[in-house]
Design a protein around this motif. Structure first.
Motif, PDB file in Angstrom:
ATOM      1  N   ALA A 144      18.573 110.758  47.782  1.00 37.55           N
ATOM      2  CA  ALA A 144      17.856 110.141  48.901  1.00 37.55           C
ATOM      3  C   ALA A 144      17.410 108.746  48.499  1.00 37.55           C
ATOM      4  CB  ALA A 144      16.658 111.004  49.283  1.00 37.55           C
ATOM      5  N   SER A 145      17.267 107.881  49.467  1.00 34.15           N
ATOM      6  CA  SER A 145      16.843 106.526  49.155  1.00 34.15           C
ATOM      7  C   SER A 145      15.434 106.542  48.605  1.00 34.15           C
ATOM      8  CB  SER A 145      16.896 105.648  50.414  1.00 34.15           C
ATOM      9  OG  SER A 145      16.071 106.185  51.416  1.00 34.15           O
ATOM     10  N   GLY A 146      15.232 105.866  47.493  1.00 37.07           N
ATOM     11  CA  GLY A 146      13.924 105.815  46.852  1.00 37.07           C
ATOM     12  C   GLY A 146      13.411 104.390  46.839  1.00 37.07           C
ATOM     13  N   PRO A 147      12.464 104.094  45.947  1.00 36.28           N
ATOM     14  CA  PRO A 147      11.954 102.729  45.879  1.00 36.28           C
ATOM     15  C   PRO A 147      13.063 101.751  45.526  1.00 36.28           C
ATOM     16  CG  PRO A 147      10.589 104.244  44.609  1.00 36.28           C
ATOM     17  CD  PRO A 147      11.825 104.992  44.991  1.00 36.28           C
ATOM     18  N   THR A 148      13.023 100.596  46.136  1.00 39.55           N
ATOM     19  CA  THR A 148      13.999  99.564  45.811  1.00 39.55           C
ATOM     20  C   THR A 148      13.803  99.140  44.370  1.00 39.55           C
ATOM     21  OG1 THR A 148      13.953  98.801  48.091  1.00 39.55           O
ATOM     22  CG2 THR A 148      14.851  97.289  46.444  1.00 39.55           C
ATOM     23  N   THR A 149      14.914  99.118  43.616  1.00 38.13           N
ATOM     24  CA  THR A 149      14.815  98.732  42.211  1.00 38.13           C
ATOM     25  C   THR A 149      14.299  97.302  42.092  1.00 38.13           C
ATOM     26  OG1 THR A 149      16.639 100.185  41.662  1.00 38.13           O
ATOM     27  CG2 THR A 149      16.095  98.484  40.066  1.00 38.13           C
ATOM     28  N   THR A 150      13.323  97.123  41.261  1.00 39.74           N
ATOM     29  CA  THR A 150      12.754  95.799  41.063  1.00 39.74           C
ATOM     30  C   THR A 150      13.783  94.871  40.440  1.00 39.74           C
ATOM     31  OG1 THR A 150      10.576  96.771  40.741  1.00 39.74           O
ATOM     32  CG2 THR A 150      10.888  94.521  39.940  1.00 39.74           C
ATOM     33  N   PRO A 151      13.988  93.673  41.000  1.00 36.73           N
ATOM     34  CA  PRO A 151      14.918  92.723  40.385  1.00 36.73           C
ATOM     35  C   PRO A 151      14.508  92.434  38.944  1.00 36.73           C
ATOM     36  CG  PRO A 151      14.250  91.978  42.569  1.00 36.73           C
ATOM     37  CD  PRO A 151      13.381  93.152  42.228  1.00 36.73           C
ATOM     38  N   PRO A 206      23.465 106.818  20.081  1.00 40.53           N
ATOM     39  CA  PRO A 206      22.318 107.564  20.635  1.00 40.53           C
ATOM     40  C   PRO A 206      22.280 107.482  22.158  1.00 40.53           C
ATOM     41  CG  PRO A 206      21.600 105.465  19.720  1.00 40.53           C
ATOM     42  CD  PRO A 206      23.046 105.618  19.345  1.00 40.53           C
ATOM     43  N   GLN A 207      22.060 108.642  22.783  1.00 41.34           N
ATOM     44  CA  GLN A 207      21.895 108.658  24.234  1.00 41.34           C
ATOM     45  C   GLN A 207      20.414 108.490  24.571  1.00 41.34           C
ATOM     46  OE1 GLN A 207      23.958 108.441  26.702  1.00 41.34           O
ATOM     47  NE2 GLN A 207      25.760 108.414  25.385  1.00 41.34           N
ATOM     48  N   VAL A 208      19.871 107.402  24.070  1.00 40.67           N
ATOM     49  CA  VAL A 208      18.491 107.001  24.363  1.00 40.67           C
ATOM     50  C   VAL A 208      18.580 105.621  24.985  1.00 40.67           C
ATOM     51  CG1 VAL A 208      16.183 106.622  23.441  1.00 40.67           C
ATOM     52  CG2 VAL A 208      17.688 108.308  22.363  1.00 40.67           C
ATOM     53  N   TRP A 209      17.987 105.484  26.156  1.00 37.15           N
ATOM     54  CA  TRP A 209      18.130 104.260  26.926  1.00 37.15           C
ATOM     55  C   TRP A 209      16.759 103.654  27.216  1.00 37.15           C
ATOM     56  CZ3 TRP A 209      23.087 102.602  27.925  1.00 37.15           C
ATOM     57  CH2 TRP A 209      24.101 103.550  27.702  1.00 37.15           C
ATOM     58  N   ILE A 210      16.712 102.323  27.132  1.00 34.70           N
ATOM     59  CA  ILE A 210      15.491 101.570  27.408  1.00 34.70           C
ATOM     60  C   ILE A 210      15.688 100.761  28.693  1.00 34.70           C
ATOM     61  CG2 ILE A 210      14.080  99.601  26.642  1.00 34.70           C
ATOM     62  CD1 ILE A 210      13.361 102.002  25.076  1.00 34.70           C
ATOM     63  N   ALA A 211      14.687 100.798  29.561  1.00 37.41           N
ATOM     64  CA  ALA A 211      14.677  99.942  30.745  1.00 37.41           C
ATOM     65  C   ALA A 211      13.710  98.790  30.494  1.00 37.41           C
ATOM     66  CB  ALA A 211      14.266 100.728  31.977  1.00 37.41           C
ATOM     67  N   GLU A 212      14.226  97.595  30.605  1.00 42.24           N
ATOM     68  CA  GLU A 212      13.400  96.402  30.427  1.00 42.24           C
ATOM     69  C   GLU A 212      13.216  95.710  31.775  1.00 42.24           C
ATOM     70  OE1 GLU A 212      14.431  94.947  25.887  1.00 42.24           O
ATOM     71  OE2 GLU A 212      15.496  94.030  27.568  1.00 42.24           O
ATOM     72  N   LEU A 213      12.034  95.215  31.978  1.00 44.02           N
ATOM     73  CA  LEU A 213      11.738  94.428  33.171  1.00 44.02           C
ATOM     74  C   LEU A 213      11.277  93.054  32.713  1.00 44.02           C
ATOM     75  CD1 LEU A 213      11.492  94.297  36.245  1.00 44.02           C
ATOM     76  CD2 LEU A 213       9.183  95.228  36.036  1.00 44.02           C
ATOM     77  N   TYR A 214      12.139  92.045  32.964  1.00 43.69           N
ATOM     78  CA  TYR A 214      11.870  90.681  32.513  1.00 43.69           C
ATOM     79  C   TYR A 214      11.569  90.651  31.008  1.00 43.69           C
ATOM     80  CZ  TYR A 214      11.486  90.087  37.537  1.00 43.69           C
ATOM     81  OH  TYR A 214      11.734  90.103  38.892  1.00 43.69           O
ATOM     82  N   GLY A 215      12.363  91.433  30.252  1.00 45.90           N
ATOM     83  CA  GLY A 215      12.277  91.413  28.799  1.00 45.90           C
ATOM     84  C   GLY A 215      11.263  92.358  28.200  1.00 45.90           C
ATOM     85  N   GLN A 216      10.473  93.029  29.018  1.00 48.89           N
ATOM     86  CA  GLN A 216       9.470  93.966  28.507  1.00 48.89           C
ATOM     87  C   GLN A 216       9.952  95.400  28.689  1.00 48.89           C
ATOM     88  OE1 GLN A 216       5.590  93.582  30.251  1.00 48.89           O
ATOM     89  NE2 GLN A 216       4.653  95.109  28.913  1.00 48.89           N
TER      90      GLN A 216
END
Length: 312
Positions: A144-151, A206-216
């Motif tokens: 289902a459509s969720g929050p719009t991914t932050t640019p 490794p199947q470990v993933w990091i999500a960064e937002l503007y480098g953080q």
């Protein structure tokens, strides 16, 4: 009463409940297990009672009481709720002989198919509460459509250099989840979590993933691929199973689309690996994760009921 007769009737009943449930087999009794049975009229019930113990330094001790008594249940006949009620009474009698009353580190746990609602009232009457769910998402399912991914969200493989960030995100998640009965925050949890994450990060891929937002770094996902999930394969009627171990988002970034982006990436990884389904555990009472995962295409497959202490 014959265990195989109950198993056959139970299998026929369960097959009409949920197509993703595996076909149950008659219980095999080992040295450390006890077979319990009950009968109410034409309804029969069988239960396999087992007990396991862990030390507080075990990584698994975060997810359960140190002493855990489990009951696997099979019900056949016209009144499965009455059969379950009688079986739980038999189990209570058994537990009273082996468990210390009032011990908070001793739990009684029953996992039941989520769509098999017969006996829910009886579970509540015996003092059990629904605590956790194994949720399932079939491959290629549209969410289902969720929050719009932050640019600006960027997802990358984690490295050992991310260990401190990963531990922080995981501990934040587990301390929040501890409110809902699935997690026990123990002394030394920082070290337990750190050791497990370091073991994963030091693997070749490794199947470990990091999500960064503007480098953080603000999000973390840990995946188990189909060649690692034999431990949970008996829970679902599928050949290739992916398991989403954890998804954590920093509190400051929640509802910003970071979690949605991580989940979408995880599902792409599982799809590329040919997973038929993806499973995960979630806390029933968590007001954030439960609606989030169902919006991502998951649904309950198994519900974990717990009574802690096991004997009051």
């Amino acid at each position: 009463m014959h265990n195989d007769v109950t198993a056959t009737g139970h299998a026929a009943r369960i097959a009409t409940v949920d197509a993703l449930l595996p076909a149950p087999l008659p219980f095999e009794v080992h040295d450390d297990a006890t077979l319990l049975s009950a009968q109410v009229g034409d309804t029969t019930a069988a239960g396999l009672a087992t007990s396991t113990e862990l030390g507080p330094d075990s990584s698994q001790s975060i997810w359960r009481a140190l002493t855990e008594h489990r009951l696997e249940v099979q019900l056949a006949g016209p009144d499965p709720a009455a059969g379950l009620d009688a079986l739980l009474t038999r189990w209570d009698e058994h537990l009273s002989t082996i468990a210390r009353p009032g011990d908070p580190e001793c739990s009684a746990v029953v996992s039941r198919p989520s769509r098999d609602t017969a006996g829910v009232t009886e579970m509540l009457r015996h003092g059990f509460a629904p605590v956790g769910v194994i949720a399932v998402r079939p491959a290629q399912r549209m969410a289902a459509s969720g929050p719009t991914t932050t640019p600006g969200v960027c997802i990358r493989h984690a490295t050992p250099d991310d260990l401190e960030t990963a531990v922080h995100l995981m501990l934040e998640l587990q301390r929040y989840d501890a409110q809902f009965g699935r997690v026990t925050v123990r002394p030394g949890i920082d070290e337990l979590v750190g050791k497990e994450l370091l073991r994963l990060l030091e693997r070749p891929e490794p199947q470990v993933w990091i999500a960064e937002l503007y480098g953080q770094a603000l999000g973390l996902a840990v995946l188990q691929m189909p060649d690692e999930t034999a431990w949970i394969q008996h829970r679902v009627a599928a050949s290739r199973i992916g398991y989403l171990s954890s998804l954590a988002v920093a509190e400051a970034a929640r509802s910003a689309g970071v979690g949605t982006a991580l989940a979408a990436h995880a599902h792409q990884v599982f799809d590329e690996a040919g997973a038929d389904v993806v499973l995960l555990h979630t806390a029933v009472l968590n007001p954030r994760s439960t609606p989030f995962w169902y919006a991502q295409g998951y649904r309950p497959l198994w519900t974990g009921w717990q009574r802690r202490p096991a004997v009051r």
